[in-house]
Design a protein around this motif. Sequence first.
Motif, PDB file in Angstrom:
ATOM      1  N   PRO A   1       0.816  -1.213   0.000  1.00  0.00           N
ATOM      2  CA  PRO A   1       0.000   0.000   0.000  1.00  0.00           C
ATOM      3  C   PRO A   1       0.854   1.269   0.000  1.00  0.00           C
ATOM      4  CG  PRO A   1      -0.738  -1.526   1.707  1.00  0.00           C
ATOM      5  CD  PRO A   1       0.564  -2.056   1.174  1.00  0.00           C
ATOM      6  N   THR A   2       0.390   2.256  -0.728  1.00  0.00           N
ATOM      7  CA  THR A   2       1.091   3.539  -0.802  1.00  0.00           C
ATOM      8  C   THR A   2       1.295   4.129   0.585  1.00  0.00           C
ATOM      9  OG1 THR A   2       0.217   3.955  -2.993  1.00  0.00           O
ATOM     10  CG2 THR A   2       0.953   5.872  -1.752  1.00  0.00           C
ATOM     11  N   GLU A   3       0.306   4.006   1.448  1.00  0.00           N
ATOM     12  CA  GLU A   3       0.400   4.574   2.789  1.00  0.00           C
ATOM     13  C   GLU A   3       1.600   3.988   3.557  1.00  0.00           C
ATOM     14  OE1 GLU A   3      -3.964   4.713   1.584  1.00  0.00           O
ATOM     15  OE2 GLU A   3      -2.276   3.350   1.326  1.00  0.00           O
ATOM     16  N   LEU A   4       1.852   2.697   3.387  1.00  0.00           N
ATOM     17  CA  LEU A   4       3.012   2.083   4.053  1.00  0.00           C
ATOM     18  C   LEU A   4       4.308   2.483   3.361  1.00  0.00           C
ATOM     19  CD1 LEU A   4       1.621  -1.474   4.884  1.00  0.00           C
ATOM     20  CD2 LEU A   4       1.806   0.523   6.375  1.00  0.00           C
ATOM     21  N   GLY A   5       4.256   2.679   2.059  1.00  0.00           N
ATOM     22  CA  GLY A   5       5.421   3.182   1.339  1.00  0.00           C
ATOM     23  C   GLY A   5       5.794   4.581   1.803  1.00  0.00           C
ATOM     24  N   ILE A   6       4.776   5.404   2.023  1.00  0.00           N
ATOM     25  CA  ILE A   6       5.005   6.757   2.528  1.00  0.00           C
ATOM     26  C   ILE A   6       5.636   6.693   3.919  1.00  0.00           C
ATOM     27  CG2 ILE A   6       3.824   8.832   3.377  1.00  0.00           C
ATOM     28  CD1 ILE A   6       4.003   8.790   0.348  1.00  0.00           C
ATOM     29  N   LEU A   7       5.157   5.795   4.764  1.00  0.00           N
ATOM     30  CA  LEU A   7       5.769   5.654   6.092  1.00  0.00           C
ATOM     31  C   LEU A   7       7.228   5.248   5.982  1.00  0.00           C
ATOM     32  CD1 LEU A   7       3.209   3.978   8.512  1.00  0.00           C
ATOM     33  CD2 LEU A   7       3.872   6.366   8.311  1.00  0.00           C
ATOM     34  N   THR A   8       7.540   4.399   5.013  1.00  0.00           N
ATOM     35  CA  THR A   8       8.929   3.999   4.794  1.00  0.00           C
ATOM     36  C   THR A   8       9.775   5.215   4.430  1.00  0.00           C
ATOM     37  OG1 THR A   8       8.171   1.829   4.042  1.00  0.00           O
ATOM     38  CG2 THR A   8      10.429   2.456   3.480  1.00  0.00           C
ATOM     39  N   CYS A   9       9.265   6.043   3.537  1.00  0.00           N
ATOM     40  CA  CYS A   9       9.991   7.262   3.143  1.00  0.00           C
ATOM     41  C   CYS A   9      10.124   8.233   4.318  1.00  0.00           C
ATOM     42  CB  CYS A   9       9.288   7.938   1.967  1.00  0.00           C
ATOM     43  SG  CYS A   9       9.345   6.968   0.452  1.00  0.00           S
ATOM     44  N   LEU A  10       9.087   8.353   5.125  1.00  0.00           N
ATOM     45  CA  LEU A  10       9.146   9.222   6.302  1.00  0.00           C
ATOM     46  C   LEU A  10      10.160   8.707   7.319  1.00  0.00           C
ATOM     47  CD1 LEU A  10       5.361   9.991   6.698  1.00  0.00           C
ATOM     48  CD2 LEU A  10       7.160  11.704   6.394  1.00  0.00           C
ATOM     49  N   ALA A  11      10.249   7.385   7.443  1.00  0.00           N
ATOM     50  CA  ALA A  11      11.238   6.810   8.355  1.00  0.00           C
ATOM     51  C   ALA A  11      12.655   7.125   7.874  1.00  0.00           C
ATOM     52  CB  ALA A  11      11.038   5.300   8.469  1.00  0.00           C
ATOM     53  N   ILE A  12      12.861   7.062   6.568  1.00  0.00           N
ATOM     54  CA  ILE A  12      14.170   7.424   6.010  1.00  0.00           C
ATOM     55  C   ILE A  12      14.469   8.894   6.267  1.00  0.00           C
ATOM     56  CG2 ILE A  12      15.478   7.681   3.849  1.00  0.00           C
ATOM     57  CD1 ILE A  12      13.894   5.160   2.870  1.00  0.00           C
ATOM     58  N   LEU A  13      13.465   9.759   6.072  1.00  0.00           N
ATOM     59  CA  LEU A  13      13.643  11.186   6.340  1.00  0.00           C
ATOM     60  C   LEU A  13      13.996  11.412   7.806  1.00  0.00           C
ATOM     61  CD1 LEU A  13      13.469  14.162   5.431  1.00  0.00           C
ATOM     62  CD2 LEU A  13      11.019  14.069   5.948  1.00  0.00           C
ATOM     63  N   ALA A  14      13.252  10.789   8.709  1.00  0.00           N
ATOM     64  CA  ALA A  14      13.517  10.950  10.141  1.00  0.00           C
ATOM     65  C   ALA A  14      14.900  10.420  10.506  1.00  0.00           C
ATOM     66  CB  ALA A  14      12.445  10.238  10.963  1.00  0.00           C
ATOM     67  N   ALA A  15      15.288   9.321   9.899  1.00  0.00           N
ATOM     68  CA  ALA A  15      16.596   8.737  10.188  1.00  0.00           C
ATOM     69  C   ALA A  15      17.732   9.565   9.599  1.00  0.00           C
ATOM     70  CB  ALA A  15      16.656   7.308   9.649  1.00  0.00           C
ATOM     71  N   SER A  16      17.421  10.464   8.672  1.00  0.00           N
ATOM     72  CA  SER A  16      18.455  11.259   8.006  1.00  0.00           C
ATOM     73  C   SER A  16      18.547  12.695   8.505  1.00  0.00           C
ATOM     74  CB  SER A  16      18.189  11.282   6.495  1.00  0.00           C
ATOM     75  OG  SER A  16      18.191   9.979   5.972  1.00  0.00           O
ATOM     76  N   LEU A  17      17.571  13.152   9.255  1.00  0.00           N
ATOM     77  CA  LEU A  17      17.575  14.552   9.676  1.00  0.00           C
ATOM     78  C   LEU A  17      18.615  14.872  10.749  1.00  0.00           C
ATOM     79  CD1 LEU A  17      13.935  15.955   9.626  1.00  0.00           C
ATOM     80  CD2 LEU A  17      15.906  16.649   8.282  1.00  0.00           C
ATOM     81  N   TRP A  18      19.342  13.878  11.217  1.00  0.00           N
ATOM     82  CA  TRP A  18      20.448  14.160  12.126  1.00  0.00           C
ATOM     83  C   TRP A  18      21.628  14.749  11.356  1.00  0.00           C
ATOM     84  CZ3 TRP A  18      25.099  11.863  11.097  1.00  0.00           C
ATOM     85  CH2 TRP A  18      25.064  10.760  10.240  1.00  0.00           C
ATOM     86  N   ILE A  19      21.691  14.502  10.054  1.00  0.00           N
ATOM     87  CA  ILE A  19      22.856  14.894   9.259  1.00  0.00           C
ATOM     88  C   ILE A  19      23.092  16.407   9.270  1.00  0.00           C
ATOM     89  CG2 ILE A  19      23.875  14.857   6.942  1.00  0.00           C
ATOM     90  CD1 ILE A  19      22.454  12.100   6.583  1.00  0.00           C
TER      91      ILE A  19
END
Length: 144
Positions: A5-23
């Motif tokens: 589902p797109t909604e779970l794909g979006i959560l995956t992308c949001l998790a990547i964003l959250a995991a990268s905002l420390w940079i």
Amino acid sequence: METFPTELGILTCLAILAASLWIPYIVGMKTAAEGSLPADAPDGFVRISNPALHRPWVQRAYRAHLNLLEQLVPFALLVFIVDRLDGFTALTYWTAIAFFWLRVVHAVGYITGKAAFPLRPIIFTAGWVCCLIMAYAAFAAGLA
């Protein structure tokens, strides 16, 4: 095999964003001007107890990360609940997409300082509305 589902794909992308905002925060810490950190900073890096002592964009990078986490956790839980109830609809599809892009714009705007008052609070509030819409979808699916 079921579709992803797109909604779970979006959560995956949001998790990547959250995991990268420390940079940006770490880059800001490591590029501090000579003498701007306390003398006892090990290897030129220290977590200064008063965030107001950081350069403004470093402070904003830290807050952008926290703001994303503040909304990502409830949004993700709501998406998982709707998924469990098999309640994905066109409304949840577009809400997830809107939430993702709102969070990207919020983070970029916050860190760069381009999304100042009243734009940044409006973007944050729109993300909250996305959470409310996903909560509605959860209740609607649960009552169906």
